[in-house]
Design a protein around this motif. Structure first.
Motif, PDB file in Angstrom:
ATOM      1  N   LEU A   1      30.548  53.936  42.447  1.00  0.00           N
ATOM      2  CA  LEU A   1      31.816  53.765  41.725  1.00  0.00           C
ATOM      3  C   LEU A   1      32.496  52.450  42.107  1.00  0.00           C
ATOM      4  N   TRP A   2      32.441  52.113  43.393  1.00  0.00           N
ATOM      5  CA  TRP A   2      33.035  50.862  43.849  1.00  0.00           C
ATOM      6  C   TRP A   2      32.313  49.665  43.212  1.00  0.00           C
ATOM      7  N   ARG A   3      30.972  49.737  43.145  1.00  0.00           N
ATOM      8  CA  ARG A   3      30.191  48.666  42.525  1.00  0.00           C
ATOM      9  C   ARG A   3      30.547  48.521  41.057  1.00  0.00           C
ATOM     10  N   ILE A   4      30.684  49.622  40.347  1.00  0.00           N
ATOM     11  CA  ILE A   4      31.038  49.577  38.927  1.00  0.00           C
ATOM     12  C   ILE A   4      32.423  48.968  38.749  1.00  0.00           C
ATOM     13  N   PHE A   5      33.382  49.365  39.569  1.00  0.00           N
ATOM     14  CA  PHE A   5      34.732  48.804  39.493  1.00  0.00           C
ATOM     15  C   PHE A   5      34.703  47.297  39.762  1.00  0.00           C
ATOM     16  N   ARG A   6      33.990  46.899  40.813  1.00  0.00           N
ATOM     17  CA  ARG A   6      33.897  45.483  41.167  1.00  0.00           C
ATOM     18  C   ARG A   6      33.228  44.681  40.041  1.00  0.00           C
ATOM     19  N   ASN A   7      32.190  45.238  39.422  1.00  0.00           N
ATOM     20  CA  ASN A   7      31.507  44.548  38.329  1.00  0.00           C
ATOM     21  C   ASN A   7      32.370  44.469  37.074  1.00  0.00           C
ATOM     22  N   ARG A   8      33.197  45.479  36.841  1.00  0.00           N
ATOM     23  CA  ARG A   8      34.103  45.429  35.690  1.00  0.00           C
ATOM     24  C   ARG A   8      35.155  44.336  35.897  1.00  0.00           C
ATOM     25  N   VAL A   9      35.649  44.195  37.102  1.00  0.00           N
ATOM     26  CA  VAL A   9      36.595  43.114  37.408  1.00  0.00           C
ATOM     27  C   VAL A   9      35.906  41.762  37.227  1.00  0.00           C
ATOM     28  N   ALA A  10      34.672  41.648  37.690  1.00  0.00           N
ATOM     29  CA  ALA A  10      33.919  40.399  37.529  1.00  0.00           C
ATOM     30  C   ALA A  10      33.691  40.085  36.054  1.00  0.00           C
ATOM     31  N   THR A  11      33.421  41.097  35.246  1.00  0.00           N
ATOM     32  CA  THR A  11      33.223  40.885  33.813  1.00  0.00           C
ATOM     33  C   THR A  11      34.505  40.378  33.161  1.00  0.00           C
ATOM     34  N   ASN A  12      35.637  40.905  33.571  1.00  0.00           N
ATOM     35  CA  ASN A  12      36.918  40.396  33.046  1.00  0.00           C
ATOM     36  C   ASN A  12      37.124  38.939  33.435  1.00  0.00           C
ATOM     37  N   ARG A  13      36.713  38.569  34.646  1.00  0.00           N
ATOM     38  CA  ARG A  13      36.818  37.164  35.064  1.00  0.00           C
ATOM     39  C   ARG A  13      35.865  36.286  34.263  1.00  0.00           C
ATOM     40  N   ILE A  14      34.690  36.797  33.966  1.00  0.00           N
ATOM     41  CA  ILE A  14      33.733  36.041  33.151  1.00  0.00           C
ATOM     42  C   ILE A  14      34.319  35.795  31.766  1.00  0.00           C
ATOM     43  N   TYR A  15      35.034  36.765  31.236  1.00  0.00           N
ATOM     44  CA  TYR A  15      35.647  36.614  29.915  1.00  0.00           C
ATOM     45  C   TYR A  15      36.658  35.468  29.892  1.00  0.00           C
TER      46      TYR A  15
END
Length: 99
Positions: A33-47
């Motif tokens: 769950l922590w990895r998914i949350f961290r990756n979702r934040v990273a995806t928002n930064r990529i956007y």
């Protein structure tokens, strides 16, 4: 010693491992769950990157928006972005077919 007594001893030993196993499962799910949350934040930064930066890493703004839109809350959007970038890399530098 009878077979029944051996079974009881094995059950007791198994219960101790069961508690450790349950803890391992809880820790594994928490880590996931922590990895998914961290990756979702990273995806928002990529956007937030500009189009040239996205092109440098093999993505388009549409790919990022689609990954964020098409994944549920507990899904990892970076999996879709990785797939998109690999697909684009396969087709990007291919030579056109000879005629």
């Amino acid at each position: 010693m009878s077979t029944t007594e051996c079974g009881i001893e094995l059950d007791l030993a198994h219960e101790r491992r069961g508690a450790e196993s349950r803890l391992a499962v809880v820790l594994k799910r928490t880590k996931s769950l922590w990895r998914i949350f961290r990756n979702r934040v990273a995806t928002n930064r990529i956007y937030e990157l500009d189009d040239n930066q996205l092109d440098d890493i093999g993505l388009s703004r549409h790919d990022v928006a689609e990954a964020l839109r098409d994944t549920r809350l507990l899904d990892d959007p970076l999996l879709l972005l990785t797939r998109s970038a690999r697909q684009r890399a396969r087709t990007r530098f291919q030579r056109p077919p000879r005629r």
